[in-house]
Design an enzyme around this catalytic site. Sequence first.
Site, mmCIF file in Angstrom:
data_model
loop_
_atom_site.group_PDB
_atom_site.id
_atom_site.type_symbol
_atom_site.label_atom_id
_atom_site.label_comp_id
_atom_site.label_asym_id
_atom_site.label_seq_id
_atom_site.Cartn_x
_atom_site.Cartn_y
_atom_site.Cartn_z
ATOM 1 N N CYS A 4 23.645 74.616 57.863
ATOM 2 C CA CYS A 4 22.989 73.942 56.745
ATOM 3 C C CYS A 4 21.494 74.220 56.853
ATOM 4 O O CYS A 4 20.870 73.857 57.860
ATOM 5 C CB CYS A 4 23.262 72.440 56.824
ATOM 6 S SG CYS A 4 22.396 71.467 55.572
ATOM 7 N N CYS A 61 20.982 78.223 51.051
ATOM 8 C CA CYS A 61 21.821 77.019 51.172
ATOM 9 C C CYS A 61 23.223 77.549 51.404
ATOM 10 O O CYS A 61 23.688 78.441 50.677
ATOM 11 C CB CYS A 61 21.763 76.184 49.897
ATOM 12 S SG CYS A 61 22.985 74.851 49.848
HETATM 13 N N1 DGL Z 1 24.581 73.268 52.671
HETATM 14 C C1 DGL Z 1 23.275 72.703 52.709
HETATM 15 C C2 DGL Z 1 22.215 73.768 52.983
HETATM 16 O O1 DGL Z 1 22.501 74.825 53.513
HETATM 17 C C3 DGL Z 1 22.744 71.795 51.645
HETATM 18 C C4 DGL Z 1 23.523 71.044 50.663
HETATM 19 C C5 DGL Z 1 23.010 69.621 50.449
HETATM 20 O O2 DGL Z 1 22.072 69.421 49.644
HETATM 21 O O3 DGL Z 1 23.541 68.759 51.128
HETATM 22 O O4 DGL Z 1 21.052 73.559 52.706
#
Ligand code: DGL
Length: 221
Positions: free
Chosen positions: A76, A190
């Site tokens: 993330c 993301c």
């Molecule tokens: N998957 C997350 C990232 O890589 C973000 C998604 C969210 O806003 O929770 O930033």
Amino acid sequence: MSDAPATILIFDSGVGGLTVYREVAAARPDAAYVYVADDAGFPYGNQPETVLIARIIDVVGSAIAEHAPDLVVIACNTASTLALADLRARFAVPFVGTVPAIKPACAQSKSKRIAVLGTQATVNREYTHALIREFAAGCEVGLVGSSHLAAYAEAELAGAPVNDAAIRAEIAPCFVAAGGKRTDTVVLACTHYPLLTTRFKANAPWPVDWLDPAPAIARRV
Ligand code: DGL
């Protein structure tokens, strides 16, 4: 020496980390996996930093206590750019983070104009700005924060895709043609966004390379 497989814990706010998991699992099919999605805290991109940092330490700490992993992948960008240093300081297990792939994007761009598409939080972070200062010399970098795309990716995977106009509205600011330079590379900053790559390609005003960092993360693991 134990011959039990290594345990790799993969963490994200939701299903986005699955885009990292599929690359890591292909590189390390011998490992055992635990996938932790903080669905109750999703989306991370819209939360205040102090709340989020405490939450990430709490959720990841509980998962480490429960599963005793040999390595943790913070799959993330929103969490890594905020909490990686604190996690490393607090827990002895090694961490691999996911941060915007600005260095490879600038290196591969022919037009020397790229966009970084991430959550509002990730594109606003000092961590991201430091990557640009360090690695983007000679390359124009557009920062494009989206409040909606992570939720659109969750919907896509759940079989309830949003319409093309909604996708186009989010990606449109990535496409800049100015000073004889047109965007040729978009960093998927993301981990949810690779779930939408087919939609992005179908709705892009011109073809670009959509850079998914997951293969690089898998090599690091
Ligand atoms: N998957 C997350 C990232 O890589 C973000 C998604 C969210 O806003 O929770 O930033």
